[in-house]
Design an enzyme around this catalytic site. Structure first.
Site, PDB file in Angstrom:
ATOM      1  N   SER A  68     -11.014  -0.221   0.404  1.00 14.36           N
ATOM      2  CA  SER A  68      -9.748  -0.941   0.367  1.00 14.36           C
ATOM      3  C   SER A  68      -9.768  -2.163  -0.543  1.00 14.36           C
ATOM      4  O   SER A  68      -8.713  -2.578  -1.015  1.00 14.36           O
ATOM      5  CB  SER A  68      -9.323  -1.337   1.771  1.00 14.36           C
TER       6      SER A  68
ATOM      7  N   ASN B  63       0.824  -1.213   0.000  1.00 12.43           N
ATOM      8  CA  ASN B  63       0.000   0.000   0.000  1.00 12.43           C
ATOM      9  C   ASN B  63       0.856   1.262   0.000  1.00 12.43           C
ATOM     10  O   ASN B  63       0.375   2.340   0.302  1.00 12.43           O
ATOM     11  CB  ASN B  63      -0.899   0.012   1.238  1.00 12.43           C
TER      12      ASN B  63
ATOM     13  N   ASP C 183     -13.010   7.481   6.892  1.00 16.05           N
ATOM     14  CA  ASP C 183     -11.690   6.865   7.039  1.00 16.05           C
ATOM     15  C   ASP C 183     -11.041   6.904   5.657  1.00 16.05           C
ATOM     16  O   ASP C 183     -11.448   6.187   4.747  1.00 16.05           O
ATOM     17  CB  ASP C 183     -11.879   5.423   7.535  1.00 16.05           C
TER      18      ASP C 183
ATOM     19  N   LYS D 115       0.137   3.866   4.432  1.00  8.07           N
ATOM     20  CA  LYS D 115      -0.118   3.706   3.007  1.00  8.07           C
ATOM     21  C   LYS D 115       0.583   4.817   2.224  1.00  8.07           C
ATOM     22  O   LYS D 115       1.786   4.759   2.028  1.00  8.07           O
ATOM     23  CB  LYS D 115      -1.617   3.593   2.793  1.00  8.07           C
TER      24      LYS D 115
ATOM     25  N   GLU E  19     -15.657   5.068   4.050  1.00  9.42           N
ATOM     26  CA  GLU E  19     -14.252   5.258   3.684  1.00  9.42           C
ATOM     27  C   GLU E  19     -14.187   6.225   2.503  1.00  9.42           C
ATOM     28  O   GLU E  19     -15.160   6.380   1.773  1.00  9.42           O
ATOM     29  CB  GLU E  19     -13.631   3.916   3.272  1.00  9.42           C
TER      30      GLU E  19
ATOM     31  N   HIS F  72     -14.108  -1.046   6.335  1.00  4.52           N
ATOM     32  CA  HIS F  72     -12.937  -1.803   6.808  1.00  4.52           C
ATOM     33  C   HIS F  72     -13.225  -2.516   8.140  1.00  4.52           C
ATOM     34  O   HIS F  72     -13.977  -2.018   8.973  1.00  4.52           O
ATOM     35  CB  HIS F  72     -11.781  -0.817   6.995  1.00  4.52           C
TER      36      HIS F  72
ATOM     37  N   HIS G 238      -6.871   5.108   2.226  1.00  5.81           N
ATOM     38  CA  HIS G 238      -6.304   4.898   0.889  1.00  5.81           C
ATOM     39  C   HIS G 238      -6.312   6.150   0.016  1.00  5.81           C
ATOM     40  O   HIS G 238      -5.779   6.137  -1.091  1.00  5.81           O
ATOM     41  CB  HIS G 238      -7.047   3.773   0.170  1.00  5.81           C
TER      42      HIS G 238
END
Ligand SMILES: *Cc1c(COP(=O)(O)O)cnc(C)c1O
Length: 385
Positions: free
Chosen positions: A179, A47, A204, A236, A175, A133, A207
């Site tokens: 992910s 990541n 969140d 990440k 998110e 997640h 990524h």
């Protein structure tokens, strides 16, 4: 049933489902190459989206930080572990993302647990995207609040769930970039739905941080949305480790009273905070722009090549490029075939993803060369025949 029988039966079930997890020892697993047992693989599993884990200036910053502060923080931030290095990083993060405050955590997992369990009480309700997640869903399950899940990226269903009577406060959870599918959440629509019921939105952006938007400010900034709670993680795009919560003054003060992960856990090493500040400087600067540009080119070329191949792939514009193959055994075989050609890829299986959607989760990074993407596409082409 004895303890031993219980353990054996759980392990047998995992093996039978071809879902038994093992770790492989590597010499180096971040950056362009993964090396293992003296062999070098092109790394499509990490990541480390911007390749910053190997950045010389960031490595030097960590070394200098260790020379100045030592290797450990010596305690939680409430005792003696909140150094000038932690403070400077929090200020820089708050400035970068346009929030009054940032609070550091040792990991994204810890940040999600801490924030959700500190905020949510038994009359409250969490309404989370179904594909959130594990750290978010686990935190929601641990908290005494009710948990409801809305269909992936469905703001209408979020609104409908929030409309149901609730005695306490409501928190919508999603998110920025997901992910496993690499797709983005419709943050403006989700925030609107939350605001209608005076609910707060937690995003969140593990990524998206460092990777999306102007100066790498992430998904929310890119979509012109300011969630009440923004989680950024540093394992990440930052290429390091750790996390932060961005929030208002009063929420930061509240978390400092009630977030147990802050109070009863050693703060990150100061040297790591120094390295993170160096990473942030790279991310915000011209070099960060170059990294994001190179990554975008790799993603565009990969998507173009993959469209001609017999694989199903969701529409992801991010560094996360899933190649869905269905059966667990098939995903493992495909991963093995690529490995034999010198490419390190990870097969992701249920329960991490829904049953029947075992996949390769490929990650492209700015550390890759154009040729790496071509080699990957050729190998996928041959495997698909
Ligand atoms: C990786 C990840 C986390 C966990 O962050 P760590 O810093 O690795 O603990 C949390 N949320 C999401 C969405 C993630 O992808």
């Amino acid at each position: 049933m004895t303890w031993q029988a219980r353990i054996n039966s759980a392990l047998d079930d995992r093996r039978a489902a071809e879902a038994f997890r093992v770790r492989r020892v590597v010499e180096n697993g971040a950056g362009r190459f993964l090396t293992r047992e003296g062999q070098r693989f092109c790394n499509f599993s990490s990541n480390d989206y911007l390749g910053l884990s190997q950045h010389p200036a960031i490595i030097r910053a960590w070394q200098k930080g260790a020379e100045r502060f030592g290797v450990g923080s010596g305690g939680s931030g409430h005792v003696s572990g909140y150094t000038t290095a932690h403070h400077a990083l929090e200020e820089a993060l708050a400035d970068w993302l346009g929030y009054p405050r940032a609070l550091l955590f040792i990991s994204g997992f810890a940040a999600n647990q801490a924030v959700i369990t500190a905020l949510m009480g038994k009359d409250d309700r969490i309404v989370a995207d179904r594909l959130s997640h594990a750290s978010l869903l686990e935190a929601a399950n641990l908290s005494p609040a009710q948990l409801r899940r809305f269909a992936h990226n469905d703001a209408g269903q979020l609104a409908a769930l929030l409309d149901k009577p609730c005695e306490g406060q409501q928190l919508a959870v999603t998110e920025g970039v997901f992910s496993m599918d690499g797709d983005s959440a419709p943050l403006a629509a989700l925030h609107e739905a939350a605001k209608r019921q005076n609910a707060w939105l937690l995003v969140d952006d593990a990524h998206g941080t460092g990777v999306m938007g102007d100066e790498g400010r992430g998904s929310a900034y890119q979509q012109n949305v300011k969630p009440e709670l923004l989680i950024v993680t540093f394992g990440k795009g930052f290429g390091v480790s750790g996390a932060a919560v961005l929030c208002s003054e009063s929420v930061a003060d509240y978390l400092l009273q009630f977030a147990r992960h802050l109070i009863y856990s050693t703060s990150m090493p100061p040297a790591q905070a120094v390295a993170l500040s160096a990473s942030l400087a790279v991310i915000r600067g011209a070099e960060g722009d170059e990294c994001r540009q190179r990554l975008a080119e790799h993603v565009a070329r990969f998507r173009q090549g993959l469209a001609a191949l017999p694989f199903h792939s969701p529409d992801s514009q991010s560094a996360i490029q899933p190649v869905i193959v269905g059966e667990n055994g098939r995903a493992l075989a495909l991963a093995q075939a690529l490995r034999q050609r010198g490419m390190w890829v990870t097969a992701i299986r249920p329960p991490t993803v829904p049953p029947g959607t075992a996949r390769l989760r490929l990650t492209l990074t700015a550390a890759h060369e154009r040729q790496d993407i071509e080699t990957l596409l050729e190998a996928l082409h041959d495997a698909g025949e």
